[in-house]
Design a protein around this motif. Structure first.
Motif, PDB file in Angstrom:
ATOM      1  N   TYR A  42       4.838   6.571  -1.991  1.00 33.43           N
ATOM      2  CA  TYR A  42       5.341   5.339  -1.386  1.00 33.43           C
ATOM      3  C   TYR A  42       6.501   5.594  -0.422  1.00 33.43           C
ATOM      4  O   TYR A  42       7.411   4.790  -0.290  1.00 33.43           O
TER       5      TYR A  42
ATOM      6  N   VAL B  53       0.826  -1.201   0.000  1.00 30.35           N
ATOM      7  CA  VAL B  53       0.000   0.000   0.000  1.00 30.35           C
ATOM      8  C   VAL B  53       0.865   1.257   0.000  1.00 30.35           C
ATOM      9  O   VAL B  53       2.056   1.231   0.310  1.00 30.35           O
TER      10      VAL B  53
ATOM     11  N   GLU C 140      -2.188   5.085   3.168  1.00 32.83           N
ATOM     12  CA  GLU C 140      -3.078   3.974   3.482  1.00 32.83           C
ATOM     13  C   GLU C 140      -2.607   3.148   4.672  1.00 32.83           C
ATOM     14  O   GLU C 140      -3.315   2.254   5.127  1.00 32.83           O
TER      15      GLU C 140
ATOM     16  N   ARG D 150       0.520  13.040   4.862  1.00 35.22           N
ATOM     17  CA  ARG D 150      -0.582  12.324   4.209  1.00 35.22           C
ATOM     18  C   ARG D 150      -0.496  12.582   2.704  1.00 35.22           C
ATOM     19  O   ARG D 150      -1.292  13.318   2.113  1.00 35.22           O
TER      20      ARG D 150
ATOM     21  N   GLU E 262      -0.920  11.510  -1.011  1.00 37.06           N
ATOM     22  CA  GLU E 262      -1.732  10.572  -1.775  1.00 37.06           C
ATOM     23  C   GLU E 262      -0.888   9.894  -2.858  1.00 37.06           C
ATOM     24  O   GLU E 262      -0.096  10.536  -3.539  1.00 37.06           O
ATOM     25  N   THR E 263      -1.087   8.581  -2.992  1.00 35.98           N
ATOM     26  CA  THR E 263      -0.405   7.752  -3.997  1.00 35.98           C
ATOM     27  C   THR E 263       1.101   7.961  -3.989  1.00 35.98           C
ATOM     28  O   THR E 263       1.744   8.030  -5.023  1.00 35.98           O
TER      29      THR E 263
END
Length: 227
Positions: A215, A69, A73, A210, A212-213
């Motif tokens: 890693y 993830v 996430e 936070r 998004e997308t």
């Protein structure tokens, strides 16, 4: 008893030394106080362009596991909790610290590893090598069998003071990252000042942004100790 906050982060700047994979960090001046008209409110703001794996950061599972993830996430309780720091300062360049050596370091720390603990490895690497070539290729690694040792004991996340737990200057096979993918155990890289907490049990906080997308994420890692 007094509670004390210890910064466990490396500075993020144009001078930050990064793994060769990643471009250098840029901090650009966007708004300056001198831009304001006389008598008007003034502001200062910057534009930051950086890898999310620069300076002190944490890897998401998806960084090394194609089925893993993204950072946003991951459960927030992954990134905080009870921590133990053990001393690896005796191990030098090119040494891959084994599971037996990690276990011995834990014994010598006088602490015990409990399920759900965070395990940090003190090498004092940043303080000793920042700004030199040794920062990128002068450190010991954490072996794949040490990852399995940690996972078997319920360690939920670990951290090093180097650009990678793998000996990236000797191999591009990344066995430690691959073991992390196998066992669902991720890690912090480029921590700092662990000499301040070595041999202790303490509270650790190292929350990612936070994003998004993404890693991985920069973090401001801290220890809270009781003296």
């Amino acid at each position: 008893m007094t509670r004390r906050v210890i910064d466990l982060s490396q500075p993020l700047s144009r001078e930050s030394q990064l793994h060769p994979f990643f471009p250098p960090t840029q901090i650009l001046r966007h708004i300056l106080h001198t831009d304001a008209e006389p008598g008007r409110p003034s502001f200062s703001a910057e534009i930051i362009i950086t890898s999310n794996h620069a300076a002190t950061h944490v890897d998401a599972f998806g960084h090394y596991d194609p089925d893993g993830v993204a950072i946003a996430e991951m459960p927030l309780d992954t990134f905080c909790g009870e921590a133990v720091c053990v001393d690896l300062r005796a191990y030098g360049k090119g040494h891959d610290v084994t599971a037996d050596e990690v276990e011995q370091a834990v014994v010598e720390s006088g602490q015990q590893i409990e399920p759900g603990d965070i395990l940090l490895f003190c090498s004092d690497h940043y303080n000793q090598t920042a700004g030199t070539p040794d920062f990128l290729d002068g450190f010991c690694g954490i072996s794949a069998d040490a990852v399995h040792w940690m996972a078997d004991r319920g360690v939920k996340i670990f951290g090093v003071e180097t650009i990678s737990p793998d000996l990236v200057y000797l191999t591009d096979e990344y066995p430690t990252h691959r073991a992390c993918a196998e066992r669902g155990l991720t890690h912090y890289e480029n921590l700092n000042n662990l000499r301040e907490v070595v041999g202790r049990r303490f509270e650790f906080y190292g929350f990612p942004l936070r994003l998004e997308t993404a890693y991985g994420s920069p973090v401001r890692a801290v220890a809270i100790v009781e003296d």
